[in-house]
Design a protein around this motif. Structure first.
Motif, short mmCIF file in Angstrom:
data_model
loop_
_atom_site.label_atom_id
_atom_site.label_comp_id
_atom_site.label_asym_id
_atom_site.label_seq_id
_atom_site.Cartn_x
_atom_site.Cartn_y
_atom_site.Cartn_z
N THR A 29 6.98 -4.83 -8.96
CA THR A 29 6.46 -3.48 -9.20
C THR A 29 7.60 -2.47 -9.17
O THR A 29 7.60 -1.49 -9.93
CB THR A 29 5.41 -3.12 -8.13
OG1 THR A 29 4.38 -4.11 -8.13
CG2 THR A 29 4.80 -1.76 -8.39
N LYS A 30 8.57 -2.71 -8.32
CA LYS A 30 9.73 -1.82 -8.19
C LYS A 30 10.64 -1.89 -9.42
O LYS A 30 11.44 -0.99 -9.66
CB LYS A 30 10.51 -2.23 -6.93
CG LYS A 30 11.68 -1.36 -6.53
CD LYS A 30 12.20 -1.82 -5.16
CE LYS A 30 13.41 -1.00 -4.72
NZ LYS A 30 14.63 -1.42 -5.41
N GLN B 286 3.86 1.50 -1.22
CA GLN B 286 4.43 1.59 -2.57
C GLN B 286 3.42 2.19 -3.54
O GLN B 286 3.77 3.02 -4.39
CB GLN B 286 4.83 0.19 -3.04
CG GLN B 286 5.53 0.16 -4.39
CD GLN B 286 5.84 -1.26 -4.83
OE1 GLN B 286 4.96 -2.13 -4.82
NE2 GLN B 286 7.08 -1.52 -5.21
N GLN B 287 2.16 1.79 -3.39
CA GLN B 287 1.10 2.32 -4.24
C GLN B 287 0.97 3.84 -4.10
O GLN B 287 0.70 4.55 -5.06
CB GLN B 287 -0.23 1.64 -3.89
CG GLN B 287 -1.41 2.06 -4.76
CD GLN B 287 -2.71 1.43 -4.27
OE1 GLN B 287 -2.72 0.59 -3.38
NE2 GLN B 287 -3.82 1.86 -4.85
N PHE B 288 1.18 4.33 -2.88
CA PHE B 288 1.08 5.77 -2.61
C PHE B 288 2.45 6.45 -2.65
O PHE B 288 2.63 7.54 -2.11
CB PHE B 288 0.40 6.00 -1.26
CG PHE B 288 -1.07 5.72 -1.28
CD1 PHE B 288 -1.98 6.70 -1.66
CD2 PHE B 288 -1.56 4.46 -0.96
CE1 PHE B 288 -3.34 6.44 -1.70
CE2 PHE B 288 -2.92 4.20 -1.00
CZ PHE B 288 -3.82 5.19 -1.38
N ASN B 289 3.42 5.78 -3.27
CA ASN B 289 4.74 6.35 -3.56
C ASN B 289 5.57 6.65 -2.31
O ASN B 289 6.45 7.51 -2.35
CB ASN B 289 4.60 7.62 -4.43
CG ASN B 289 5.78 7.82 -5.35
OD1 ASN B 289 6.40 6.85 -5.80
ND2 ASN B 289 6.12 9.07 -5.61
N GLN B 290 5.29 5.95 -1.22
CA GLN B 290 6.10 6.10 0.00
C GLN B 290 7.13 4.95 0.01
O GLN B 290 7.03 4.01 0.78
CB GLN B 290 5.19 6.08 1.23
CG GLN B 290 4.17 7.22 1.22
CD GLN B 290 3.21 7.16 2.39
OE1 GLN B 290 3.60 6.82 3.51
NE2 GLN B 290 1.95 7.47 2.15
N LYS B 291 8.11 5.08 -0.87
CA LYS B 291 8.97 3.95 -1.23
C LYS B 291 9.93 3.54 -0.11
O LYS B 291 10.18 2.35 0.10
CB LYS B 291 9.75 4.30 -2.49
CG LYS B 291 8.86 4.54 -3.70
CD LYS B 291 9.66 4.98 -4.92
CE LYS B 291 8.75 5.29 -6.09
NZ LYS B 291 9.52 5.78 -7.27
N GLU B 292 10.49 4.52 0.58
CA GLU B 292 11.50 4.19 1.59
C GLU B 292 10.89 3.40 2.74
O GLU B 292 11.45 2.39 3.18
CB GLU B 292 12.14 5.47 2.11
CG GLU B 292 13.07 6.13 1.10
CD GLU B 292 13.81 7.31 1.69
OE1 GLU B 292 13.85 7.43 2.95
OE2 GLU B 292 14.36 8.12 0.93
N LYS C 294 0.83 -1.20 0.00
CA LYS C 294 0.00 0.00 0.00
C LYS C 294 0.87 1.26 0.00
O LYS C 294 0.57 2.23 -0.70
CB LYS C 294 -0.93 0.01 1.21
CG LYS C 294 -1.98 -1.09 1.26
CD LYS C 294 -2.84 -1.13 0.01
CE LYS C 294 -3.68 0.11 -0.20
NZ LYS C 294 -4.58 -0.02 -1.38
#
Length: 499
Positions: free
Chosen positions: A262-263, A227-233, A225
């Protein structure tokens, strides 16, 4: 017992709350696949083993393995006595209900009645209980997990069960995990209310980790989730922690692999999935994910095959990747004739890419006959079947039929929007070539009708009937539209109503 007594026992059994009275039945679930998943979860000693044994007993009974079902229920009872001594009677209600049903199916009516008697005694201690069952958090929780692990069409029902369980027991990690999991899945469906706005699943998964910081299943779901919202770290931190704490748990491996794919790190994803497959070799989910990884590699190869250094090896690599995709998508669907919609769509897509049009057509024809599936799945089938007809078979007429069918599924999803876009483009193109094209005019009529533009719809259907005068679909639509306008004209206005 006499026939009358048998009928009386059956009436009592129908009052119970257990797997035999909940929605999914033999015709709605892939029994072999579900059995494999349940046996894998038990073997790996995952959480909530009693729940798995209960559901496995139900599956075994449906398959005619009643003796095995009895053994499953005995194991469930043993686990509940050992792990939940203080609340045993709350948690045993579903197990005893299942036991009564299995005994009934074995023709052991006296034994079935004895479990009904046990349930009656237990339920007397709960003020709001009926004679043989009590709708308490433990029962709602068990029902929620049963529905969640069956088919996607029951996800909303599962969510309601977890909500009811949490209403009375708000800090129960087991129910919060169930609620978070079903929200996570519903948020992936583009047409559900859960897919819009902030992620409630993320909130609930954080709540799980507050109560149980070592819950690695919650970690990987939360990471996806994030990752979906671009909170990668933060997402990567949770993935790495989950893999460190549960390096051999297939559930963790498969979602961590999805994260890496996905990454863009497909090699890492394949490595994790193959490790999971060593532990649970029959996992349809893992096979599907491996197939998706090889498809990513295939697309990358196809996009770069014209560049220097890749031309010579590209045809052989392409053929190898196609075969790997086909193998794993096939493995992902062979035990799931009722529910393997996405793997079969993916398999059909690869067959189309490989010009195996007969095989692709066969898959689409089968999928188009499925009933009782989630609306966005029906729309996805219609969309992909339409694109197949449009791009590979070059049949705009068949493509229009499929896109129309997807549009007629009354469900606001991304798949429906794409059906409409392709429908509009195809119809417009046909009209540019031929202004007398009745099918394209009919499409415009349907779209105007769908948008509530009745007079514009009437004009389109009238025009379509000029060139196809006996078309019953257009005649019916025209009649319906005219009657609705006539009804509106004869209905009293607001001023007439008041006076």
């Amino acid at each position: 017992m006499s026939n009358r007594q048998e009928d009386l026992v059956k009436v009592k059994l129908d009052w119970l709350q257990c797997h035999f009275t909940w929605a999914p039945q033999k015709e709605n679930i892939d029994l072999d696949d579900m059995k494999q998943r349940l046996e894998d979860s038990i073997q790996l000693n995952v959480k909530y083993q009693a729940t798995s044994y209960n559901q496995l007993a139900f599956v075994n009974c449906l398959q005619g393995n009643c003796e095995e079902a009895i053994q499953n229920l005995q194991e469930a009872e043993k686990i509940l006595r050992e792990n939940h001594e203080d609340e045993f009677e709350k948690r045993i209600i579903v197990t005893y209900g299942n036991r009564a049903w299995v005994n009934y199916h074995m023709g052991q009516l006296t034994e079935a009645q004895s479990y009904l008697d046990k349930l009656e005694r237990i339920c007397q201690q709960f003020p709001d209980a009926s004679r043989y069952t009590a709708m308490i958090p433990e029962v709602y929780g068990e029902k929620g997990w049963a529905l969640l692990s069956s088919t996607a069409r029951y996800y909303e029902d599962a969510m309601e069960c977890f909500i009811k369980a949490l209403k009375e027991d708000p800090d129960n990690t087991e129910y919060i995990v169930g609620y978070a999991t079903v929200l996570f899945r519903l948020e992936w469906f583009s047409g559900t209310p859960e897919s819009h706005g902030p992620s409630e699943a993320m909130k609930q998964l954080r709540r799980v980790l507050e109560l149980d910081p070592d819950h690695t299943e919650a970690m990987v779901l939360l990471a996806l989730k994030l990752q979906q919202f671009n909170q990668k770290e933060e997402a990567l931190k949770f993935i790495e922690e989950a893999l460190q704490k549960s390096p051999d748990l297939p559930y963790v491996l498969r979602y961590a692999a999805k994260f890496y794919r996905t990454k863009g790190d497909v090699e890492k994803a394949v490595e994790l999935l193959k490790k999971g497959l060593e532990i649970t070799p029959n996992s349809t989910f893992l096979h599907h994910q491996i197939g998706a990884c090889y498809r990513t590699k295939l697309y990358k190869l196809m996009n770069s095959s014209g560049s220097k250094g890749t031309r010579n090896d590209a045809p052989q690599q392409r053929a190898e990747l196609i075969e790997l995709c086909k193998f794993h998508f096939q493995k992902a669907s062979e035990k799931r004739p009722l529910t393997s919609i996405k793997p079969r769509l993916d398999l059909a897509g690869i067959c189309s890419l490989n010009k195996e049009y007969h095989k692709a057509k066969e898959i689409y024809n089968h999928l188009l006959t499925l009933e009782g599936i989630r609306p966005e799945n029906k729309q996805a089938i219609c969309l992909q079947a339409g694109l197949f007809e449009l791009n590979h078979i070059r049949s705009e007429s068949n493509a229009i039929d499929h896109f129309l069918e997807g549009m007629k599924v009354n469900y606001n999803s991304t798949e429906q929007k794409r059906c409409r876009e392709n429908l509009e483009m195809t119809a417009a193109r046909r009209l540019r070539w031929n202004l007398r094209e009745s099918k394209a005019l009919g499409v415009h009529g349907f779209l105007h009708q769908l948008d509530g533009e009745r007079r514009e719809a009437i004009k389109c259907f009238e025009k379509a009937l000029e060139f196809d005068p006996d078309n019953e679909t257009y005649l019916s639509a025209l009649c319906e539209l005219r009657l609705s306008i006539e009804a509106d004209n004869h209905s009293p206005s607001e001023s007439q109503t008041y006076f």
